[in-house]
Design a protein around this motif. Structure first.
Motif, PDB file in Angstrom:
ATOM      1  N   LEU A   1      39.903  37.440  37.734  1.00  0.00           N
ATOM      2  CA  LEU A   1      40.416  35.940  37.536  1.00  0.00           C
ATOM      3  C   LEU A   1      39.618  35.556  36.164  1.00  0.00           C
ATOM      4  O   LEU A   1      40.078  34.286  35.920  1.00  0.00           O
ATOM      5  N   LYS A   2      38.875  36.148  35.766  1.00  0.00           N
ATOM      6  CA  LYS A   2      38.196  35.820  34.449  1.00  0.00           C
ATOM      7  C   LYS A   2      37.578  34.495  34.595  1.00  0.00           C
ATOM      8  O   LYS A   2      37.579  33.425  33.635  1.00  0.00           O
ATOM      9  N   LEU A   3      36.644  34.516  35.625  1.00  0.00           N
ATOM     10  CA  LEU A   3      35.937  33.385  35.755  1.00  0.00           C
ATOM     11  C   LEU A   3      34.379  33.593  35.318  1.00  0.00           C
ATOM     12  O   LEU A   3      33.898  34.840  35.224  1.00  0.00           O
ATOM     13  N   ASN A   4      33.647  32.639  34.852  1.00  0.00           N
ATOM     14  CA  ASN A   4      32.368  32.668  34.508  1.00  0.00           C
ATOM     15  C   ASN A   4      31.440  32.862  35.790  1.00  0.00           C
ATOM     16  O   ASN A   4      31.591  31.977  36.658  1.00  0.00           O
ATOM     17  N   LYS A   5      30.762  33.669  35.925  1.00  0.00           N
ATOM     18  CA  LYS A   5      29.900  34.137  37.129  1.00  0.00           C
ATOM     19  C   LYS A   5      28.932  32.698  37.394  1.00  0.00           C
ATOM     20  O   LYS A   5      28.679  32.352  38.842  1.00  0.00           O
ATOM     21  N   LYS A   6      28.623  31.910  36.843  1.00  0.00           N
ATOM     22  CA  LYS A   6      27.452  30.808  36.760  1.00  0.00           C
ATOM     23  C   LYS A   6      28.533  29.655  37.307  1.00  0.00           C
ATOM     24  O   LYS A   6      27.803  28.489  37.605  1.00  0.00           O
ATOM     25  N   ASP A   7      29.908  29.733  37.146  1.00  0.00           N
ATOM     26  CA  ASP A   7      30.702  28.453  37.092  1.00  0.00           C
ATOM     27  C   ASP A   7      30.579  28.021  38.903  1.00  0.00           C
ATOM     28  O   ASP A   7      30.394  28.915  39.456  1.00  0.00           O
TER      29      ASP A   7
ATOM     30  N   LYS B   1      47.187  35.506  39.602  1.00  0.00           N
ATOM     31  CA  LYS B   1      46.547  36.865  39.506  1.00  0.00           C
ATOM     32  C   LYS B   1      45.786  37.140  40.795  1.00  0.00           C
ATOM     33  O   LYS B   1      45.718  38.203  41.196  1.00  0.00           O
ATOM     34  N   TRP B   2      45.250  36.033  41.627  1.00  0.00           N
ATOM     35  CA  TRP B   2      44.729  36.657  42.951  1.00  0.00           C
ATOM     36  C   TRP B   2      45.743  37.057  44.009  1.00  0.00           C
ATOM     37  O   TRP B   2      45.684  38.121  44.414  1.00  0.00           O
ATOM     38  N   SER B   3      46.971  36.433  43.658  1.00  0.00           N
ATOM     39  CA  SER B   3      47.927  37.117  44.779  1.00  0.00           C
ATOM     40  C   SER B   3      48.239  38.193  44.261  1.00  0.00           C
ATOM     41  O   SER B   3      48.533  39.396  45.144  1.00  0.00           O
TER      42      SER B   3
END
Length: 196
Positions: A62-68, A159-161
């Protein structure tokens, strides 16, 4: 104890189906094993749909920041989801192991004797035994999707789906390629006919 009795009964029934009345095989139906691929083993856990999602993989997809905060909430929910799936698997361990044994034996017997009724009754039994497990897993999947839909943007949720769909497809048994006449190129089949 009831599960063990159930598994024992299934094994006895499958052994009864596996034994031929006079101990002989049908004449002319001997299959050659030299060019034959081995049939993949039946795995109840895959058919039931047990998937444990790696939070690290999902965050990366999902291209998320781990600290988000979204990534932290997602990780927390996935950890809880995975525990629920593991608990379902543990609760149904005996049933799953028993089904694997019975189905693999029955399918082998059915393939050797070309007994379609045994195949169909075995698959019916699998559906009957695994449907409640599938339904329980689906409830948790649906809750996970509702949570993710509220948490993620539309693009991230798509993207998750897609990721979830690809993980489910990995559970599906691969189609085996057999070398029988149905799958040979037409020119080989027609060439053999012309010789005679």
């Amino acid at each position: 104890m009831k599960k063990l009795l159930f598994i024992f009964a299934l094994l006895q029934i499958s052994i009864g189906f596996a034994q031929r009345p006079n101990g002989s095989s049908r004449g002319g139906n001997v299959m050659q094993t030299s060019g034959k691929q081995e049939r993949p083993k039946f795995e109840s856990a895959k058919i039931a749909g047990f998937i444990e999602h790696s939070p690290k993989k999902v965050i990366k997809k999902l291209k998320l920041n781990k600290k988000d905060t979204i990534a932290k909430a997602l990780t927390s929910y996935l950890d809880a989801y995975n525990k629920k799936i593991t608990n379902i698997k543990i609760k149904n361990k005996d049933l799953i192991e028993g089904l694997d044994i019975v189905v693999n034996q029955n399918m082998e017997t059915a393939m050797k004797s070309r007994n379609r009724e045994l195949m169909q009754s075995t698959m019916g039994m699998v559906q009957e035994k695994l449907n409640p497990i599938r339904d329980e897993i689906k409830l948790h999947d649906d809750a996970l999707n509702v949570f993710f839909e509220a948490l993620l943007t539309e693009e991230q949720y798509k993207k998750w789906s897609d990721y979830q769909k690809s993980e489910r497809q990995k559970l599906m048994p691969k189609q085996r390629a057999t070398n029988d006449a149905r799958n040979r190129p037409d020119n080989l089949n027609s060439g053999q006919r012309r010789r005679g």
